[in-house]
Design a protein around this motif. Sequence first.
Motif, PDB file in Angstrom:
ATOM      1  N   ALA A   1      -5.503   9.213  -1.146  1.00  0.00           N
ATOM      2  CA  ALA A   1      -4.256   8.587  -1.133  1.00  0.00           C
ATOM      3  C   ALA A   1      -5.293   7.354  -2.246  1.00  0.00           C
ATOM      4  N   ALA A   2      -4.663   6.409  -3.001  1.00  0.00           N
ATOM      5  CA  ALA A   2      -5.718   5.497  -3.523  1.00  0.00           C
ATOM      6  C   ALA A   2      -5.973   4.494  -2.736  1.00  0.00           C
ATOM      7  N   SER A   3      -5.435   4.118  -2.026  1.00  0.00           N
ATOM      8  CA  SER A   3      -5.054   3.011  -0.369  1.00  0.00           C
ATOM      9  C   SER A   3      -5.365   3.640   0.915  1.00  0.00           C
TER      10      SER A   3
ATOM     11  N   ALA B   1       5.329  -9.562  11.981  1.00  0.00           N
ATOM     12  CA  ALA B   1       4.892  -7.782  12.461  1.00  0.00           C
ATOM     13  C   ALA B   1       4.429  -7.488  12.037  1.00  0.00           C
ATOM     14  N   VAL B   2       3.741  -6.356  11.893  1.00  0.00           N
ATOM     15  CA  VAL B   2       3.144  -5.236  10.806  1.00  0.00           C
ATOM     16  C   VAL B   2       3.544  -3.973  11.973  1.00  0.00           C
ATOM     17  N   MET B   3       3.421  -2.921  11.529  1.00  0.00           N
ATOM     18  CA  MET B   3       2.992  -1.983  11.236  1.00  0.00           C
ATOM     19  C   MET B   3       2.100  -1.392  10.757  1.00  0.00           C
ATOM     20  N   LEU B   4       0.813  -1.656  11.086  1.00  0.00           N
ATOM     21  CA  LEU B   4      -0.786  -0.488  10.461  1.00  0.00           C
ATOM     22  C   LEU B   4      -0.853   1.101  10.098  1.00  0.00           C
ATOM     23  N   ALA B   5      -0.491   1.484   9.252  1.00  0.00           N
ATOM     24  CA  ALA B   5      -0.926   3.030   9.718  1.00  0.00           C
ATOM     25  C   ALA B   5      -2.076   3.595   8.094  1.00  0.00           C
ATOM     26  N   ASP B   6      -2.709   4.242   9.104  1.00  0.00           N
ATOM     27  CA  ASP B   6      -3.892   4.623   8.425  1.00  0.00           C
ATOM     28  C   ASP B   6      -4.005   6.205   7.850  1.00  0.00           C
ATOM     29  N   LYS B   7      -3.362   6.271   6.473  1.00  0.00           N
ATOM     30  CA  LYS B   7      -2.484   7.886   5.976  1.00  0.00           C
ATOM     31  C   LYS B   7      -3.140   8.670   6.034  1.00  0.00           C
ATOM     32  N   GLU B   8      -4.351   8.706   6.043  1.00  0.00           N
ATOM     33  CA  GLU B   8      -5.222   9.779   6.683  1.00  0.00           C
ATOM     34  C   GLU B   8      -4.660  10.385   8.244  1.00  0.00           C
ATOM     35  N   PHE B   9      -4.721   9.683   8.881  1.00  0.00           N
ATOM     36  CA  PHE B   9      -4.487  10.382  10.303  1.00  0.00           C
ATOM     37  C   PHE B   9      -3.193  10.358  10.533  1.00  0.00           C
ATOM     38  N   PHE B  10      -2.315   9.209   9.794  1.00  0.00           N
ATOM     39  CA  PHE B  10      -0.537  10.007   9.522  1.00  0.00           C
ATOM     40  C   PHE B  10      -0.129  11.249   9.015  1.00  0.00           C
TER      41      PHE B  10
ATOM     42  N   GLN C   1      -7.172  -6.931   5.198  1.00  0.00           N
ATOM     43  CA  GLN C   1      -8.309  -6.986   6.697  1.00  0.00           C
ATOM     44  C   GLN C   1      -7.682  -5.688   7.163  1.00  0.00           C
ATOM     45  N   ALA C   2      -7.290  -4.764   7.681  1.00  0.00           N
ATOM     46  CA  ALA C   2      -7.410  -3.541   8.027  1.00  0.00           C
ATOM     47  C   ALA C   2      -7.999  -2.611   7.114  1.00  0.00           C
ATOM     48  N   ALA C   3      -7.071  -3.151   6.291  1.00  0.00           N
ATOM     49  CA  ALA C   3      -8.713  -2.320   4.904  1.00  0.00           C
ATOM     50  C   ALA C   3      -9.879  -2.190   5.519  1.00  0.00           C
ATOM     51  N   ALA C   4     -10.403  -3.619   5.703  1.00  0.00           N
ATOM     52  CA  ALA C   4     -11.627  -3.864   4.527  1.00  0.00           C
ATOM     53  C   ALA C   4     -12.215  -3.326   6.039  1.00  0.00           C
ATOM     54  N   VAL C   5     -12.141  -3.489   7.167  1.00  0.00           N
ATOM     55  CA  VAL C   5     -11.963  -3.427   8.705  1.00  0.00           C
ATOM     56  C   VAL C   5     -12.720  -2.249   8.705  1.00  0.00           C
ATOM     57  N   LEU C   6     -11.694  -1.236   8.759  1.00  0.00           N
ATOM     58  CA  LEU C   6     -11.343   0.159   8.770  1.00  0.00           C
ATOM     59  C   LEU C   6     -12.911   0.858   7.703  1.00  0.00           C
ATOM     60  N   SER C   7     -12.779  -0.043   6.573  1.00  0.00           N
ATOM     61  CA  SER C   7     -14.106   0.584   5.306  1.00  0.00           C
ATOM     62  C   SER C   7     -15.321  -0.014   5.619  1.00  0.00           C
ATOM     63  N   SER C   8     -15.977  -1.149   6.034  1.00  0.00           N
ATOM     64  CA  SER C   8     -16.672  -1.592   6.280  1.00  0.00           C
ATOM     65  C   SER C   8     -16.941  -2.257   7.735  1.00  0.00           C
TER      66      SER C   8
ATOM     67  N   GLY D   1       1.268  -1.638  -0.081  1.00  0.00           N
ATOM     68  CA  GLY D   1       0.011  -0.448  -0.214  1.00  0.00           C
ATOM     69  C   GLY D   1       0.814   1.760  -0.063  1.00  0.00           C
ATOM     70  N   SER D   2       2.381   1.087  -0.321  1.00  0.00           N
ATOM     71  CA  SER D   2       2.680   2.569  -0.349  1.00  0.00           C
ATOM     72  C   SER D   2       2.660   3.483  -1.834  1.00  0.00           C
ATOM     73  N   GLU D   3       2.833   4.409  -0.836  1.00  0.00           N
ATOM     74  CA  GLU D   3       1.896   5.458  -2.380  1.00  0.00           C
ATOM     75  C   GLU D   3       3.382   7.253  -1.808  1.00  0.00           C
ATOM     76  N   GLY D   4       4.339   6.180  -1.481  1.00  0.00           N
ATOM     77  CA  GLY D   4       4.981   7.430  -0.931  1.00  0.00           C
ATOM     78  C   GLY D   4       4.379   8.597   0.442  1.00  0.00           C
ATOM     79  N   GLU D   5       5.059   9.842  -0.780  1.00  0.00           N
ATOM     80  CA  GLU D   5       4.196  11.105   0.589  1.00  0.00           C
ATOM     81  C   GLU D   5       3.430  11.126  -0.526  1.00  0.00           C
ATOM     82  N   ASN D   6       2.294  10.492  -0.813  1.00  0.00           N
ATOM     83  CA  ASN D   6       1.108  11.132  -1.469  1.00  0.00           C
ATOM     84  C   ASN D   6       0.301  10.215  -0.783  1.00  0.00           C
ATOM     85  N   LEU D   7      -0.298  10.559   0.623  1.00  0.00           N
ATOM     86  CA  LEU D   7      -1.203  10.719   1.658  1.00  0.00           C
ATOM     87  C   LEU D   7      -2.367  11.169   1.696  1.00  0.00           C
TER      88      LEU D   7
END
Length: 341
Positions: A20-22, A84-93, A300-307, A11-17
Amino acid sequence: MTLEVACDESGSEGENLAGAASRVFAHASTTLSMQEATELVDHVRRSCGVTTDEVKSTTLLAPRNREVLTDLFAPAGALDGRCAVMLADKEFFLVAKIIDLLVEESAHERGEDMYWNRKAVRLARSLHQDGQRALGVDHWNELLQAFNSLVRTMQRKGSKTTVEEFFEVVDRCRTRSHRRKVDDALNLINNARPFAERFRERLGDDTTAPDLDPIVPGVVEAARHWYHLHRQHVVIHHDHQSIFTEQLIDQLIHSSNYPMHEFSLLTGGPVRLDAIHLVDSRDDPRIQVADWVAGFARSQAAAVLSSGAAPHSGLRCLILPASPWSDAVSWEAMTGSPPPP
């Protein structure tokens, strides 16, 4: 003795937060050995009927391979306790960066430490959770897009937002807002204009690390997690990313080993990160496994967050507590615990 950690992202889009598409970014790490990863990739390749050398997360996430995926992330499965995974909600980031780069800097000059009492985190969460309702969708998006453009190191399309233009947006939002907590946050942002000007001046400095790419804290959190868990020096093997210049790698290693005092107190002290090596996933099966974990966690996180979809049970043990995440409902659904206060 060193601990080798392999990393990849999804889900990386660099500095485009902003816009973002994802919405979700995931940075995964694994401590599987080369032999363990090779055997696992061979097993998954056979199970999924893949004829190429590389098995991408998109293949593993296909509905026809659901049983293979479930086995991988099941308790006592091949990946249990090894990822292990670091998740980031790009908007909150992005919202957190408004507080971090402007408001916190202003507070620090006044002698206030907004990190130690977690005031910075609470302010960012409050602005993120109430901002859109207070300002309306259009003004909220305008604020985020203007800040994103203001502080990103590169922008391929359009002209970058100036400091003057950004604070014109802030002023419009201040007149629009009808929630006290958002009013308070916007006033603090408005008062931090000198720090926005200083930040823009630093953007031309080659020694400045990109502040808006979540892959940077992803690497830092991976090193911190595995070092504190095993108390062994860490060597990271990361899939090739253009952001990882030799200069940035040196900065990450130095800041991990010699953190600023106030951050060291909050994060448990120095992390003995010895090296960061960039590798090709086709040559290192450990990177392929990290790609699976990142893709799985992000989807998984995207599905939980969106729906509000129920997450796979295997997600719970993967998520790092320091993940930049604001939504309390989805966080509790994914981790089984409320977000830290």
